[in-house]
Write a protein that holds these residues in place. Structure first.
Motif, PDB file in Angstrom:
ATOM      1  N   PHE A  22       0.809  -1.205   0.000  1.00  0.00           N
ATOM      2  CA  PHE A  22       0.000   0.000   0.000  1.00  0.00           C
ATOM      3  C   PHE A  22       0.848   1.264   0.000  1.00  0.00           C
ATOM      4  O   PHE A  22       0.357   2.338  -0.347  1.00  0.00           O
ATOM      5  CB  PHE A  22      -0.979  -0.016   1.171  1.00  0.00           C
ATOM      6  CG  PHE A  22      -1.829  -1.271   1.210  1.00  0.00           C
ATOM      7  CD1 PHE A  22      -2.331  -1.838   0.044  1.00  0.00           C
ATOM      8  CD2 PHE A  22      -2.100  -1.887   2.408  1.00  0.00           C
ATOM      9  CE1 PHE A  22      -3.103  -2.991   0.069  1.00  0.00           C
ATOM     10  CE2 PHE A  22      -2.873  -3.043   2.453  1.00  0.00           C
ATOM     11  CZ  PHE A  22      -3.371  -3.597   1.294  1.00  0.00           C
ATOM     12  N   ASP A  23       2.124   1.132   0.346  1.00  0.00           N
ATOM     13  CA  ASP A  23       3.026   2.281   0.274  1.00  0.00           C
ATOM     14  C   ASP A  23       3.299   2.679  -1.180  1.00  0.00           C
ATOM     15  O   ASP A  23       3.827   3.760  -1.430  1.00  0.00           O
ATOM     16  CB  ASP A  23       4.334   1.992   1.012  1.00  0.00           C
ATOM     17  CG  ASP A  23       5.065   0.771   0.494  1.00  0.00           C
ATOM     18  OD1 ASP A  23       4.421  -0.145  -0.076  1.00  0.00           O
ATOM     19  OD2 ASP A  23       6.301   0.710   0.655  1.00  0.00           O
ATOM     20  N   ARG A  24       2.897   1.844  -2.127  1.00  0.00           N
ATOM     21  CA  ARG A  24       3.057   2.145  -3.556  1.00  0.00           C
ATOM     22  C   ARG A  24       1.872   2.915  -4.137  1.00  0.00           C
ATOM     23  O   ARG A  24       1.868   3.238  -5.323  1.00  0.00           O
ATOM     24  CB  ARG A  24       3.225   0.842  -4.345  1.00  0.00           C
ATOM     25  CG  ARG A  24       4.541   0.147  -4.118  1.00  0.00           C
ATOM     26  CD  ARG A  24       4.682  -1.082  -4.980  1.00  0.00           C
ATOM     27  NE  ARG A  24       4.411  -0.800  -6.386  1.00  0.00           N
ATOM     28  CZ  ARG A  24       4.020  -1.735  -7.265  1.00  0.00           C
ATOM     29  NH1 ARG A  24       3.859  -2.993  -6.889  1.00  0.00           N
ATOM     30  NH2 ARG A  24       3.791  -1.407  -8.511  1.00  0.00           N
ATOM     31  N   MET A  25       0.884   3.235  -3.336  1.00  0.00           N
ATOM     32  CA  MET A  25      -0.313   3.879  -3.869  1.00  0.00           C
ATOM     33  C   MET A  25      -0.018   5.232  -4.500  1.00  0.00           C
ATOM     34  O   MET A  25      -0.782   5.703  -5.332  1.00  0.00           O
ATOM     35  CB  MET A  25      -1.396   4.004  -2.794  1.00  0.00           C
ATOM     36  CG  MET A  25      -2.034   2.665  -2.409  1.00  0.00           C
ATOM     37  SD  MET A  25      -2.785   1.766  -3.796  1.00  0.00           S
ATOM     38  CE  MET A  25      -1.590   0.452  -4.079  1.00  0.00           C
ATOM     39  N   ASP A  26       1.115   5.853  -4.167  1.00  0.00           N
ATOM     40  CA  ASP A  26       1.454   7.120  -4.816  1.00  0.00           C
ATOM     41  C   ASP A  26       1.697   6.941  -6.309  1.00  0.00           C
ATOM     42  O   ASP A  26       1.586   7.886  -7.075  1.00  0.00           O
ATOM     43  CB  ASP A  26       2.654   7.788  -4.147  1.00  0.00           C
ATOM     44  CG  ASP A  26       3.918   6.951  -4.197  1.00  0.00           C
ATOM     45  OD1 ASP A  26       3.834   5.710  -4.231  1.00  0.00           O
ATOM     46  OD2 ASP A  26       5.004   7.558  -4.198  1.00  0.00           O
ATOM     47  N   GLU A  27       1.973   5.712  -6.749  1.00  0.00           N
ATOM     48  CA  GLU A  27       2.121   5.411  -8.181  1.00  0.00           C
ATOM     49  C   GLU A  27       0.774   5.440  -8.903  1.00  0.00           C
ATOM     50  O   GLU A  27       0.721   5.630 -10.114  1.00  0.00           O
ATOM     51  CB  GLU A  27       2.708   4.011  -8.400  1.00  0.00           C
ATOM     52  CG  GLU A  27       4.105   3.802  -7.913  1.00  0.00           C
ATOM     53  CD  GLU A  27       4.529   2.335  -8.083  1.00  0.00           C
ATOM     54  OE1 GLU A  27       4.126   1.698  -9.088  1.00  0.00           O
ATOM     55  OE2 GLU A  27       5.245   1.836  -7.196  1.00  0.00           O
ATOM     56  N   PHE A  28      -0.300   5.217  -8.152  1.00  0.00           N
ATOM     57  CA  PHE A  28      -1.609   4.976  -8.763  1.00  0.00           C
ATOM     58  C   PHE A  28      -2.684   5.998  -8.401  1.00  0.00           C
ATOM     59  O   PHE A  28      -3.677   6.114  -9.116  1.00  0.00           O
ATOM     60  CB  PHE A  28      -2.112   3.585  -8.344  1.00  0.00           C
ATOM     61  CG  PHE A  28      -1.152   2.484  -8.652  1.00  0.00           C
ATOM     62  CD1 PHE A  28      -0.999   2.017  -9.943  1.00  0.00           C
ATOM     63  CD2 PHE A  28      -0.363   1.924  -7.650  1.00  0.00           C
ATOM     64  CE1 PHE A  28      -0.097   0.998 -10.236  1.00  0.00           C
ATOM     65  CE2 PHE A  28       0.536   0.906  -7.925  1.00  0.00           C
ATOM     66  CZ  PHE A  28       0.679   0.446  -9.225  1.00  0.00           C
TER      67      PHE A  28
END
Length: 130
Positions: A22-28
């Motif tokens: 969920f720390d990757r949500m800045d990509e999406f």
């Protein structure tokens, strides 16, 4: 984004969800979003995702259908997992669940700007009770 690029974007998003990254949500997801027709934030979405996997640690999203129309995307997903805490008003029983989720998105500048999702909470409650 073209239809092909949106399909790839959504596939990568679902892969990140299933890896519980969920720390990757800045990509999406944009920092400021509209979630369920209300102003919200990426941080609120991440908190919501963490609450789901807190209640259902093995939660898994599987895309069943995907429809794209310009900057709008709609998906029917199959959600599976075994709740260990109350989720969507249902107490855990040790049983696994399989419920349908309908999600609608609007994308701007390569990220989600509007997000809405609906889970079949009644089916969840029936599966855990039955």
């Amino acid at each position: 984004m073209s239809d092909t690029n949106l399909r790839d974007f959504y596939r990568r998003y679902i892969e990140a969800l299933n890896a519980h990254e969920f720390d990757r949500m800045d990509e999406f997801v944009h920092e400021s979003i509209v979630m369920h027709s209300e102003r919200s934030s990426r941080a609120a979405l991440v908190a919501q995702l963490n609450s789901i996997t807190d209640a259902v640690p093995d939660f898994h999203w599987e895309t069943q259908e995907l429809a794209i129309n310009g900057d709008r995307l709609a998906a029917r997903l199959l959600n599976t997992g075994t709740p260990v805490k109350e989720w969507l008003g249902a107490a855990p029983t040790g049983k696994s669940i399989e419920i349908v989720e309908y999600a609608i998105y609007r994308i701007r500048d390569g990220k989600f700007l509007h997000m809405s999702a609906l889970h079949d909470a009644e089916a969840l409650q029936k599966q855990l009770a039955g």
